[in-house]
Design a protein around this motif. Structure first.
Motif, PDB file in Angstrom:
ATOM      1  N   PHE A 298      24.494  68.057  54.753  1.00 19.76           N
ATOM      2  CA  PHE A 298      23.656  67.597  53.646  1.00 19.76           C
ATOM      3  C   PHE A 298      22.423  68.479  53.466  1.00 19.76           C
ATOM      4  O   PHE A 298      21.942  68.653  52.333  1.00 19.76           O
ATOM      5  CB  PHE A 298      23.233  66.140  53.866  1.00 19.76           C
ATOM      6  N   ARG A 299      21.925  69.040  54.542  1.00 19.06           N
ATOM      7  CA  ARG A 299      20.753  69.910  54.427  1.00 19.06           C
ATOM      8  C   ARG A 299      21.049  71.139  53.573  1.00 19.06           C
ATOM      9  O   ARG A 299      20.151  71.707  52.944  1.00 19.06           O
ATOM     10  CB  ARG A 299      20.260  70.324  55.812  1.00 19.06           C
ATOM     11  N   LYS A 300      22.311  71.551  53.516  1.00 22.72           N
ATOM     12  CA  LYS A 300      22.673  72.691  52.653  1.00 22.72           C
ATOM     13  C   LYS A 300      22.431  72.341  51.186  1.00 22.72           C
ATOM     14  O   LYS A 300      22.048  73.200  50.390  1.00 22.72           O
ATOM     15  CB  LYS A 300      24.132  73.065  52.877  1.00 22.72           C
ATOM     16  N   PHE A 301      22.680  71.087  50.825  1.00 17.70           N
ATOM     17  CA  PHE A 301      22.406  70.660  49.452  1.00 17.70           C
ATOM     18  C   PHE A 301      20.900  70.546  49.223  1.00 17.70           C
ATOM     19  O   PHE A 301      20.392  70.920  48.159  1.00 17.70           O
ATOM     20  CB  PHE A 301      23.073  69.314  49.165  1.00 17.70           C
ATOM     21  N   LEU A 302      20.178  70.029  50.216  1.00 15.37           N
ATOM     22  CA  LEU A 302      18.730  69.865  50.076  1.00 15.37           C
ATOM     23  C   LEU A 302      18.022  71.199  49.868  1.00 15.37           C
ATOM     24  O   LEU A 302      16.988  71.252  49.189  1.00 15.37           O
ATOM     25  CB  LEU A 302      18.150  69.169  51.310  1.00 15.37           C
ATOM     26  N   GLU A 303      18.570  72.278  50.440  1.00 13.55           N
ATOM     27  CA  GLU A 303      17.947  73.587  50.250  1.00 13.55           C
ATOM     28  C   GLU A 303      17.956  74.008  48.788  1.00 13.55           C
ATOM     29  O   GLU A 303      17.163  74.855  48.370  1.00 13.55           O
ATOM     30  CB  GLU A 303      18.670  74.643  51.097  1.00 13.55           C
ATOM     31  N   LEU A 304      18.859  73.428  47.988  1.00 12.11           N
ATOM     32  CA  LEU A 304      18.931  73.762  46.561  1.00 12.11           C
ATOM     33  C   LEU A 304      17.836  73.069  45.767  1.00 12.11           C
ATOM     34  O   LEU A 304      17.519  73.478  44.650  1.00 12.11           O
ATOM     35  CB  LEU A 304      20.307  73.344  45.998  1.00 12.11           C
ATOM     36  N   VAL A 305      17.286  71.988  46.315  1.00  8.41           N
ATOM     37  CA  VAL A 305      16.256  71.212  45.602  1.00  8.41           C
ATOM     38  C   VAL A 305      15.081  71.010  46.565  1.00  8.41           C
ATOM     39  O   VAL A 305      14.926  69.936  47.164  1.00  8.41           O
ATOM     40  CB  VAL A 305      16.811  69.843  45.124  1.00  8.41           C
ATOM     41  N   PRO A 306      14.229  72.022  46.730  1.00  4.67           N
ATOM     42  CA  PRO A 306      13.162  71.978  47.741  1.00  4.67           C
ATOM     43  C   PRO A 306      12.237  70.780  47.609  1.00  4.67           C
ATOM     44  O   PRO A 306      11.781  70.236  48.616  1.00  4.67           O
ATOM     45  CB  PRO A 306      12.394  73.287  47.500  1.00  4.67           C
ATOM     46  N   GLU A 307      11.954  70.346  46.376  1.00  5.65           N
ATOM     47  CA  GLU A 307      11.018  69.238  46.209  1.00  5.65           C
ATOM     48  C   GLU A 307      11.575  67.934  46.768  1.00  5.65           C
ATOM     49  O   GLU A 307      10.834  67.094  47.283  1.00  5.65           O
ATOM     50  CB  GLU A 307      10.613  69.064  44.737  1.00  5.65           C
ATOM     51  N   VAL A 308      12.891  67.753  46.693  1.00 10.56           N
ATOM     52  CA  VAL A 308      13.511  66.555  47.282  1.00 10.56           C
ATOM     53  C   VAL A 308      13.478  66.663  48.802  1.00 10.56           C
ATOM     54  O   VAL A 308      13.170  65.681  49.502  1.00 10.56           O
ATOM     55  CB  VAL A 308      14.962  66.382  46.785  1.00 10.56           C
ATOM     56  N   ARG A 309      13.772  67.838  49.322  1.00 12.89           N
ATOM     57  CA  ARG A 309      13.711  68.057  50.771  1.00 12.89           C
ATOM     58  C   ARG A 309      12.310  67.771  51.306  1.00 12.89           C
ATOM     59  O   ARG A 309      12.144  67.075  52.316  1.00 12.89           O
ATOM     60  CB  ARG A 309      14.096  69.504  51.077  1.00 12.89           C
ATOM     61  N   GLU A 310      11.290  68.282  50.620  1.00 12.23           N
ATOM     62  CA  GLU A 310       9.912  68.085  51.073  1.00 12.23           C
ATOM     63  C   GLU A 310       9.492  66.628  50.961  1.00 12.23           C
ATOM     64  O   GLU A 310       8.784  66.109  51.824  1.00 12.23           O
ATOM     65  CB  GLU A 310       8.965  68.975  50.257  1.00 12.23           C
ATOM     66  N   MET A 311       9.924  65.958  49.905  1.00 14.53           N
ATOM     67  CA  MET A 311       9.606  64.541  49.724  1.00 14.53           C
ATOM     68  C   MET A 311      10.161  63.721  50.891  1.00 14.53           C
ATOM     69  O   MET A 311       9.482  62.843  51.432  1.00 14.53           O
ATOM     70  CB  MET A 311      10.193  64.046  48.402  1.00 14.53           C
ATOM     71  N   ILE A 312      11.387  64.017  51.290  1.00 17.96           N
ATOM     72  CA  ILE A 312      12.024  63.299  52.397  1.00 17.96           C
ATOM     73  C   ILE A 312      11.319  63.601  53.715  1.00 17.96           C
ATOM     74  O   ILE A 312      11.039  62.690  54.511  1.00 17.96           O
ATOM     75  CB  ILE A 312      13.516  63.676  52.480  1.00 17.96           C
ATOM     76  N   MET A 313      11.004  64.870  53.963  1.00 21.90           N
ATOM     77  CA  MET A 313      10.354  65.237  55.220  1.00 21.90           C
ATOM     78  C   MET A 313       8.965  64.609  55.316  1.00 21.90           C
ATOM     79  O   MET A 313       8.565  64.131  56.384  1.00 21.90           O
ATOM     80  CB  MET A 313      10.260  66.756  55.350  1.00 21.90           C
ATOM     81  N   ASP A 314       8.215  64.621  54.230  1.00 18.33           N
ATOM     82  CA  ASP A 314       6.889  64.000  54.252  1.00 18.33           C
ATOM     83  C   ASP A 314       6.995  62.502  54.506  1.00 18.33           C
ATOM     84  O   ASP A 314       6.194  61.927  55.254  1.00 18.33           O
ATOM     85  CB  ASP A 314       6.163  64.253  52.920  1.00 18.33           C
ATOM     86  N   PHE A 315       7.976  61.857  53.902  1.00 23.01           N
ATOM     87  CA  PHE A 315       8.170  60.427  54.107  1.00 23.01           C
ATOM     88  C   PHE A 315       8.512  60.149  55.571  1.00 23.01           C
ATOM     89  O   PHE A 315       7.950  59.247  56.196  1.00 23.01           O
ATOM     90  CB  PHE A 315       9.296  59.925  53.207  1.00 23.01           C
ATOM     91  N   TYR A 316       9.409  60.942  56.118  1.00 23.09           N
ATOM     92  CA  TYR A 316       9.824  60.772  57.512  1.00 23.09           C
ATOM     93  C   TYR A 316       8.650  60.989  58.460  1.00 23.09           C
ATOM     94  O   TYR A 316       8.535  60.321  59.493  1.00 23.09           O
ATOM     95  CB  TYR A 316      10.952  61.762  57.826  1.00 23.09           C
TER      96      TYR A 316
END
Length: 439
Positions: A298-316
């Motif tokens: 799933f992280r391979k997909f998240l790399e395509l949309v950095p803002e979603v990846r960052e939103m999730i990491m900040d939440f975590y």
């Protein structure tokens, strides 16, 4: 590159190390420079449309944007005209021409010549395909009948006549001697047709039928397509937890695997966006870590949309204000997504509530002002939100409105100990009774 949303050139990139133990690129946008799909003049509608395979995947999304964005309407209609004339969907051409209402200079007049040519050629093709099917039926050649039936289904699909396409695809399934490849391809074609008909209950029913022949659905690319359809059907229904589970289990490599398997319905970016948002809204912290953050696929997909990846990491990482600011800035964009649009407010509300619940969880008491500060808001809105969560039973607590302090209800440990002791005793008694009856 490849991001769903335009990024201002003054964005600050910082390399950080996070708790999960891997390095990733964090992009912090200045609040006043981040723009959204609905408002930014720099949004590339052509690039957005190109993510979806023609004819129908591209057309339905462009048509949705044309119907829901005043600023992007004419550009979307202009692209629609161009894309429609590459295909054979004359019925949608009529709809788009009506939407344009003479506002596209090069399309002020109805293109009767193109329309008549497509219709005439379509009638000839249909007559030929129908004749071929009848001839094969007369000769009772099963393989030829299947091919002719499939050709007719694809003809109707290409014309945008999805009801007839569905009818002919289903006729293929009535043959008892289908091999696994034909069975899986037909079932998936039926799911794709249901998507165009906006019939997601039909998809759920079809997937239930697929589960009866698991041997036909073992290839990884086929399994991924099934999960795409299953996840989308769950999402549209509002079952965000099931959608998150399906999307997070998709195993495709955006750099290696062909997009043809899913891109008429979903782009790889959509898997990250839908799966990430649904996971954030419904997964426990442990599930979020396992299924999203530490999930290599799933992280391979998240790399395509950095803002979603960052939103999730900040939440975590309990950076709730920063995480929610990403979500707030994305809302305009999300509202123009064909499938996300009706769910934006519900999803954003679920994510915010989850943040408040997780923030309060470790404390026996917490000051409202501290919560407000962590969520970049004022005390009154937080008080109202927490009161609602308490009323819904999502937080066991009470609020001292005068002191503006939330007190979590402590559980009666003695009562719990008695309850556990009684349960253990009953279990032991039943075991002894069972042994006694045996002897």
């Amino acid at each position: 590159a490849g991001s769903r949303f335009p990024v201002d050139s003054r964005a600050l990139c910082v390399l950080t190390w996070v708790k999960t133990g891997y390095v990733h690129l964090r992009i912090h946008w200045e609040r006043d420079t981040l723009t959204s799909m609905a408002e930014a003049d720099s949004f590339d509608l052509e690039q957005y449309a190109s993510r979806y395979r023609p004819p129908h995947g591209r057309l339905v999304r462009l048509k949705f944007i044309a119907s829901n964005s005043e600023r992007l309407e004419l550009e979307a209609i202009r692209i629609l005209f161009r894309e429609l004339k590459k295909g054979k969907n004359t019925s949608m051409y009529k709809e788009v021409f009506s939407m344009a209402n003479g506002r596209i200079p090069e399309e002020k007049l109805f293109d009767s010549e193109w329309h008549k040519g497509i219709e005439s050629q379509g009638q000839l093709n249909h007559a030929s395909l129908q004749g071929e099917l009848e001839n094969n039926r007369a000769q009772q050649i099963t393989r030829s009948i299947l091919m002719s039936t499939k050709n007719l289904a694809e003809y109707y699909y290409g014309r945008g006549d999805f009801a007839n396409a569905l009818k002919y695809y289903k006729k293929i399934l009535k043959v008892d001697t289908l091999n696994n490849l034909t069975l899986s391809e037909t079932q998936l074609a039926i799911c794709g047709t249901y998507v165009q008909l906006n019939d997601f209950e039909g998809i759920r029913h079809q997937i239930a039928l697929m589960e009866q022949t698991p041997e036909a659905f073992t290839e990884s690319a086929v399994v991924a397509r099934v999960r795409c359809y299953s996840g989308l059907a769950a999402f549209v229904k509002g079952d965000y937890y099931e959608a998150a589970k399906e999307f997070s289990q998709i195993k495709l490599d955006p750099e290696r695997d062909s997009k043809v398997a899913i891109e008429e319905t979903l782009a790889f970016d959509d898997i990250a966006l839908y799966g990430g948002l649904c996971g954030l809204a419904t997964f426990t912290r442990a599930e979020l870590e396992t299924n999203i953050i530490k999930n290599e696929d799933f992280r391979k997909f998240l790399e395509l949309v950095p803002e979603v990846r960052e939103m999730i990491m900040d939440f975590y990482n309990s950076e709730y204000a920063r995480s929610l600011s990403y979500l707030e800035r994305m809302k305009h964009d999300l509202a123009l997504d064909l499938y996300l649009s009706p769910h934006v407010d519900a999803l954003c509300g679920e994510v915010r509530s989850k943040g408040l619940i997780q923030y309060c969880l470790p404390y026996s008491s917490v000051d409202m002002r501290a919560i407000a500060n962590s969520f970049n808001t004022t005390t009154e809105p937080v008080l109202e939100e927490l009161a609602a969560l308490i009323a819904q039973g999502k937080i066991e607590a009470r609020i001292d409105t005068e002191k503006k302090v939330l007190f979590r209800k402590s559980k009666d440990r003695k009562a719990l100990a008695y309850k556990e002791a009684i349960a253990t005793g009953e279990h032991v008694f039943s075991e002894v009774f069972l042994l006694h009856s045996i002897w």
